[in-house]
Design an enzyme around this catalytic site. Structure first.
Site, PDB file in Angstrom:
ATOM      1  N   ALA A 225       0.552  -1.551  -0.063  1.00 27.09           N
ATOM      2  CA  ALA A 225       0.072  -0.116  -0.334  1.00 27.09           C
ATOM      3  C   ALA A 225       1.021   1.275  -0.295  1.00 27.09           C
ATOM      4  O   ALA A 225       1.022   2.618  -0.401  1.00 27.09           O
ATOM      5  CB  ALA A 225      -1.037  -0.242   1.393  1.00 27.09           C
ATOM      6  N   THR A 226       2.534   1.521   0.553  1.00 24.58           N
ATOM      7  CA  THR A 226       3.064   2.421   0.330  1.00 24.58           C
ATOM      8  C   THR A 226       3.612   3.177  -1.439  1.00 24.58           C
ATOM      9  O   THR A 226       2.978   3.840  -1.472  1.00 24.58           O
ATOM     10  CB  THR A 226       4.265   2.134   1.077  1.00 24.58           C
ATOM     11  OG1 THR A 226       4.162   1.753   2.582  1.00 24.58           O
ATOM     12  CG2 THR A 226       5.100   3.605   1.066  1.00 24.58           C
TER      13      THR A 226
ATOM     14  N   ASN B 196      -6.195   3.780  10.721  1.00 23.73           N
ATOM     15  CA  ASN B 196      -4.848   2.338  11.560  1.00 23.73           C
ATOM     16  C   ASN B 196      -4.583   2.177  12.851  1.00 23.73           C
ATOM     17  O   ASN B 196      -4.327   1.533  13.181  1.00 23.73           O
ATOM     18  CB  ASN B 196      -3.449   2.503  10.786  1.00 23.73           C
ATOM     19  CG  ASN B 196      -2.515   3.146  10.316  1.00 23.73           C
ATOM     20  OD1 ASN B 196      -3.529   3.852   9.716  1.00 23.73           O
ATOM     21  ND2 ASN B 196      -2.315   3.601  10.793  1.00 23.73           N
TER      22      ASN B 196
ATOM     23  N   ALA C 266      -1.675  -7.102   1.442  1.00 18.23           N
ATOM     24  CA  ALA C 266      -1.899  -8.530   0.969  1.00 18.23           C
ATOM     25  C   ALA C 266      -1.564  -8.558   3.025  1.00 18.23           C
ATOM     26  O   ALA C 266      -2.542  -9.143   3.741  1.00 18.23           O
ATOM     27  CB  ALA C 266      -1.571  -9.149   0.597  1.00 18.23           C
ATOM     28  N   HIS C 267      -1.095  -7.912   3.435  1.00 14.86           N
ATOM     29  CA  HIS C 267      -0.321  -8.386   4.877  1.00 14.86           C
ATOM     30  C   HIS C 267      -1.746  -7.910   6.085  1.00 14.86           C
ATOM     31  O   HIS C 267      -0.773  -7.929   7.138  1.00 14.86           O
ATOM     32  CB  HIS C 267       1.094  -7.492   4.949  1.00 14.86           C
ATOM     33  CG  HIS C 267       1.224  -6.633   5.403  1.00 14.86           C
ATOM     34  ND1 HIS C 267       1.521  -6.196   6.727  1.00 14.86           N
ATOM     35  CD2 HIS C 267       1.728  -5.906   4.580  1.00 14.86           C
ATOM     36  CE1 HIS C 267       1.846  -5.179   6.513  1.00 14.86           C
ATOM     37  NE2 HIS C 267       1.930  -4.369   5.355  1.00 14.86           N
TER      38      HIS C 267
ATOM     39  N   THR D  91       8.819  -7.827 -13.112  1.00 16.45           N
ATOM     40  CA  THR D  91       7.658  -9.347 -13.606  1.00 16.45           C
ATOM     41  C   THR D  91       6.627  -9.180 -12.355  1.00 16.45           C
ATOM     42  O   THR D  91       7.126  -8.893 -10.873  1.00 16.45           O
ATOM     43  CB  THR D  91       9.520  -9.949 -13.074  1.00 16.45           C
ATOM     44  OG1 THR D  91       9.719  -9.822 -14.222  1.00 16.45           O
ATOM     45  CG2 THR D  91       8.190 -11.521 -13.330  1.00 16.45           C
TER      46      THR D  91
ATOM     47  N   CYS E  14       8.963   5.239  18.707  1.00 18.09           N
ATOM     48  CA  CYS E  14      10.225   6.590  18.991  1.00 18.09           C
ATOM     49  C   CYS E  14      10.913   7.405  17.935  1.00 18.09           C
ATOM     50  O   CYS E  14      11.023   6.544  16.834  1.00 18.09           O
ATOM     51  CB  CYS E  14      10.868   4.815  19.123  1.00 18.09           C
ATOM     52  SG  CYS E  14      11.586   4.399  21.296  1.00 18.09           S
TER      53      CYS E  14
HETATM   54  C1  PLP Z   1      -0.492  -0.749   6.615  1.00 17.54           C
HETATM   55  C2  PLP Z   1      -0.480   0.457   6.290  1.00 17.54           C
HETATM   56  C3  PLP Z   1      -0.142   1.053   5.289  1.00 17.54           C
HETATM   57  C4  PLP Z   1       1.369   0.749   4.842  1.00 17.54           C
HETATM   58  O1  PLP Z   1       1.321  -0.608   3.859  1.00 17.54           O
HETATM   59  P1  PLP Z   1       2.370  -1.617   3.107  1.00 17.54           P
HETATM   60  O2  PLP Z   1       1.915  -2.193   2.114  1.00 17.54           O
HETATM   61  O3  PLP Z   1       2.535  -1.988   4.465  1.00 17.54           O
HETATM   62  O4  PLP Z   1       3.111  -0.742   2.644  1.00 17.54           O
HETATM   63  C5  PLP Z   1      -0.614   2.309   4.387  1.00 17.54           C
HETATM   64  N1  PLP Z   1      -1.854   2.957   4.964  1.00 17.54           N
HETATM   65  C6  PLP Z   1      -2.954   2.297   5.704  1.00 17.54           C
HETATM   66  C7  PLP Z   1      -3.516   2.677   6.437  1.00 17.54           C
HETATM   67  C8  PLP Z   1      -2.104   1.016   6.625  1.00 17.54           C
HETATM   68  O5  PLP Z   1      -2.255   0.680   7.742  1.00 17.54           O
END
Ligand code: PLP
Length: 405
Positions: free
Chosen positions: A74-75, A154, A203-204, A243, A329
């Site tokens: 998502a970043t 989040n 996904a994570h 890829t 931190c």
């Molecule tokens: C975890 C998170 C991201 C970043 O996602 P990654 O896949 O770890 O780069 C972005 N936005 C929100 C709201 C998140 O909770």
């Protein structure tokens, strides 16, 4: 017997579901072709798996397959949406609207655009962490090219009125991006119904593997165009070359499929566990404050401030429970969370906050354990706190004249 340590930090990441791992395995060892190899069976098999995953992901958010662009997470999706729109539509305008409580993966690309001559409005939120469609309407100018507002936060779990904001943007003909990482798979999200033009997911956070995400890019009404961040072989409709990581994509697809099918039972279960945790703690301890909206929030998220207790100290006091604190931190000091600050939570209470993130693998027994351990750790820390003593004796700490030192 309960298994320790307990993981209750599912807003940070989630365990990969064993069913997801199972589905991924053959794509490391047997079906290892390059999905872009168009001229042999290895490539065809990989491509077929990628397309199956694409439609599983699309189905979760009401999109069509071709609107899903794979990224590393998502970043990257947020960067591609925000910088990609900014570069592509610069002639139309140079103004963007977002919110002060966004994830850094939205805030920081916006700040970079500011350095590059764009103007960004960072809307404030109310005491529950919410922004309104009215606020967005008032911030729009004839130079606005993008509104980017997360579906759910989040840290505090607050859900924004995405449908109202999406409809407003549609009406005004302005592109709408949402970082829906925390919302997808937890609450219903539909890009058509909600007027979403771009949507980031990963996904994570939904029991899939790390390092794979996607950006939904609307193909009609309107057709959204993006300037790519990465140039190369022209994969993913030219928007994201490289890829494709087939095993990760397969896992992402299965994770979305499971989320779609299990959300109707999983979300109420998480809500019930969350409320059990909240009531279990607040029923036994005084001076505990809920951060975020009481009802418009993610089912599995609970963010509490424990007055007179340092969040970091509390986490030390219950080392076998993995949660997050509202202090970040930085290199030298503990900074209170900018999200909590944006709600108007004072530095003291921000430093005393803990985020509990319940997930698919959380159990009733774990919640019972966490309630007991939070309550006893907070009591112990408060017993050692002179400020808490004074508070209990009825002294209003705000009126105390502290000696200079
Ligand atoms: C975890 C998170 C991201 C970043 O996602 P990654 O896949 O770890 O780069 C972005 N936005 C929100 C709201 C998140 O909770």
């Amino acid at each position: 017997m309960i298994k320790l340590p307990i993981y209750m930090d599912n807003n940070a990441t989630t365990r990969t579901d064993p069913r997801v791992v199972e589905a991924m395995l053959p794509y490391f060892t047997e079906i290892y072709g390059n999905a872009a190899s168009r001229n042999h069976a290895f490539g065809w098999a990989a491509e077929e798996a990628v397309e199956e995953a694409r439609s599983q992901i699309a189905a979760l958010i009401g999109a069509t397959d071709k609107e899903i662009i794979f990224t590393s997470g998502a970043t990257e999706s947020n960067n591609l949406a925000i910088k990609g729109v900014a570069a592509m539509y610069r002639k139309k305008g140079n103004h963007l609207i977002t919110v002060a409580t966004e994830h850094k993966a939205v805030i920081d690309p916006c700040k970079r655009l500011e350095r590059d001559g764009f103007q960004v409005t960072f809307l404030p939120v109310d005491h529950d962490g919410r922004v309104s469609a009215d606020q967005v309407a008032q911030a729009l100018t004839d130079k606005t090219i993008l509104v980017s507002i997360m579906a759910a936060n989040n840290e505090i779990g607050t859900v924004h009125p995405i449908k109202e904001i999406g409809q407003l943007c549609k009406q005004k003909g302005i592109l709408f991006h949402t970082d829906a990482v925390q919302a997808v798979g937890k609450i219903p999200i539909d890009v058509e119904e909600m007027g979403i033009d771009l949507l980031s997911l990963t996904a994570h956070k939904i029991y899939g593997p790390k390092g794979i995400g996607a950006l939904y890019v609307r193909r009609k009404n309107p057709r959204v165009r993006l300037d790519p961040l990465i140039d190369g072989g022209g994969h993913e409709r030219g928007m994201r070359s490289g890829t494709l990581p087939v095993p990760g994509i397969v896992g992402f697809g299965v994770a979305c499929d499971l989320a779609r099918k299990e959300m109707p039972t999983e979300s109420p279960r998480l809500l019930q566990l969350r409320e059990k945790l909240r009531l279990g703690i607040t029923g036994q301890l005084e001076d505990v404050h809920l951060n975020g909206h009481p009802t418009e929030r993610l089912p599995g998220n609970l963010n509490l401030s424990f007055a007179f207790v340092e969040g970091e100290g509390l986490m030390m006091g219950m080392k076998d429970v993995a949660v997050s604190s509202g202090s970040a931190c930085t290199s030298a000091s503990l900074e209170p969370s900018y999200v909590l600050k944006a709600l108007g939570v004072g530095d003291e209470l921000a430093h005393s906050s803990i985020r509990f993130g319940l997930g698919r693998f959380s159990t009733e027994e774990e919640v019972d354990y966490v309630i007991d351990h939070v309550v006893s750790a907070v009591r112990k820390l408060r017993e050692m706190s002179p400020l808490y003593e004074m508070h209990k004796e009825g002294i209003d700490l705000k009126t105390v004249q502290w000696a200079a030192h």
